[in-house]
Design an enzyme around this catalytic site. Structure first.
Site, short mmCIF file in Angstrom:
data_model
loop_
_atom_site.label_atom_id
_atom_site.label_comp_id
_atom_site.label_asym_id
_atom_site.label_seq_id
_atom_site.Cartn_x
_atom_site.Cartn_y
_atom_site.Cartn_z
N GLY A 186 0.84 -1.21 0.00
CA GLY A 186 0.00 0.00 0.00
C GLY A 186 0.87 1.25 0.00
O GLY A 186 0.63 2.20 -0.76
N HIS A 187 1.92 1.26 0.83
CA HIS A 187 2.83 2.41 0.86
C HIS A 187 3.56 2.54 -0.47
O HIS A 187 3.77 3.64 -0.98
CB HIS A 187 3.89 2.22 1.95
N GLU A 200 -6.19 6.39 0.81
CA GLU A 200 -7.63 6.56 1.10
C GLU A 200 -8.11 5.60 2.18
O GLU A 200 -9.21 5.74 2.68
CB GLU A 200 -8.45 6.36 -0.18
N LEU A 248 -4.71 -3.54 3.09
CA LEU A 248 -3.34 -3.65 3.60
C LEU A 248 -3.13 -2.63 4.70
O LEU A 248 -3.56 -1.47 4.59
CB LEU A 248 -2.33 -3.40 2.47
N SER A 301 -0.28 -1.90 8.30
CA SER A 301 0.81 -2.39 9.15
C SER A 301 0.25 -3.19 10.31
O SER A 301 0.89 -4.10 10.83
CB SER A 301 1.64 -1.22 9.69
#
Ligand code: PAF
Length: 281
Positions: A33-34, A147, A183, A185
Site C-alpha cells: 500500500g505504501h 484513502e 493492507l 501495518s
C-alpha cells in the site's frame, strides 16, 4: 538515494532541489500500500521524498507506540529499489525540540472530533500537527496519502486549505489482499484465524454499498452491518454512513457517501471504508 537523518541534512538537501518535490509521509513498516503511494508520487513530481517517523503525538496513552513495528532496514531497501530520491528519518527530539507537552498544535475542528477522533481523543491533533510540520520541513509541491485512512485524508485536505499551505494533496485508493482485507501495518498483529475473520470488514462494506444502491435506509443498513461484524467475531467501534466530503451524517441528497468501519479483533483495531456514488440523487 539520500538518507536524511535529521532536519539540518534535510534542509541542506532540499535547498539544492530545483525540480518539483513530492512527499509520502509514513510511519514505516512499509507494505505494498505504501509502495503504491510512492509510485503515485513519482507520477506527480520529479523528486520523491518518503518520511519515516513513528509519531508519538498521534498515539494515545493506552495505544501501541512502543510495540509499533519498526523495520527501517527493509523499508530503506524497498524504497531504494523503487528509485525514491530521499528518505527522511528524523528523531523525536528533532521533530519536537521543546517536548510534546508544550508543542504548538494543529487542530481541525468538527471532522477531527468524530468517528476515530471520538474513539481516539487527540489522535487527529497529533496527525495534523506532524503532517503540518513535515510540510514545513520538506516543503513539497505534492503529498500523497492513502484513502484507507479516509478521515485522516479529509482532515489533511481541510488543514491544507485552512492554513493556506502550498501543497497539492493526492489520495491513493486502498490496496487490498485477494481476500479483500485492506493492507495495513496492523495486519501483522493478526493471527491466521483473525486474518480470516477480518475479511468480514470488506464484505460488510460491499454489502452496505449494495443495499444503498438498491434502497437507501441508512439506519437499517448500519444495523445489518453491525450484526455482520458481530457474527464474524469482531467488536465494532463504529459503522457509519457519511457524506463523503465532510463526513457529516449521510442524506439522500448527497452526491457520494462513504461507509466507514472501525472494529477490533483482540487488541488490534482495524479500519476500512468504501465510497458509494448516490445513484438516487
Ligand atoms: O498514515 C500514517 O501513516 C500517519 O498517520 C502519517 C500520515 C504518516 C502521520 O504520522
Amino acid at each position: 538515494m539520500r538518507l536524511l537523518k535529521n532536519l539540518t541534512s534535510l534542509r541542506q538537501w532540499r535547498n539544492q532541489q530545483t525540480h518539483s518535490v513530492a512527499l509520502v509521509p509514513t510511519m514505516g513498516n512499509l507494505h505494498d500500500g505504501h509502495l503504491a503511494l510512492v509510485k503515485r508520487a513519482q507520477q506527480h513530481a520529479d523528486i520523491v521524498v518518503v518520511s519515516i517517523f513513528v509519531n508519538p503525538m498521534q498515539f494515545g496513552a493506552n495505544e501501541d507506540l512502543d510495540n509499533y513495528p519498526r523495520t527501517l532496514e527493509q523499508d530503506v531497501q524497498a524504497l531504494e529499489s523503487l528509485g525514491v530520491n530521499a528518505v527522511f528519518t528524523p528523531q523525536v527530539s528533532d521533530v519536537y525540540p521543546r517536548g510534546l507537552d508544550v508543542q504548538t498544535r494543529v487542530e481541525v475542528p468538527e471532522v477531527g472530533d468524530i468517528l476515530c477522533g471520538a474513539s481516539r481523543p487527540g489522535h487527529f491533533v497529533g496527525v495534523a500537527t506532524i503532517v503540518c510540520k513535515l510540510f514545513n520541513m520538506v516543503q513539497p509541491d505534492v503529498a500523497v496519502f492513502g484513502e484507507k485512512d479516509f478521515q485522516q485524508l479529509q482532515i489533511i485536505r481541510l488543514m491544507t486549505l485552512d492554513l493556506s499551505l502550498p501543497v497539492t494533496i493526492i489520495g491513493e485508493p486502498t490496496k487490498r489482499e485477494s481476500s479483500g482485507l485492506a493492507l495495513s501495518s496492523r495486519n501483522g498483529y493478526l493471527s491466521g484465524q483473525q486474518r480470516q475473520q477480518a475479511t468480514a470488514i470488506y464484505s460488510t462494506l460491499q454489502g452496505i454499498s449494495k443495499q444503498l444502491s438498491e434502497k437507501p435506509n441508512f439506519n437499517q443498513t448500519v444495523k445489518w452491518a453491525e450484526q455482520q461484524l458481530h457474527d464474524a467475531g469482531l467488536v465494532t467501534d463504529y459503522v457509519a454512513i457519511r457524506n463523503a466530503e465532510d463526513l457529516q451524517p449521510a442524506t439522500i441528497q448527497d452526491k457520494q457517501w462513504v461507509a466507514l468501519v472501525a472494529a477490533k479483533l483482540g487488541n488490534t483495531r482495524l479500519i476500512d471504508n468504501l465510497t458509494i456514488v448516490n445513484n438516487h440523487a
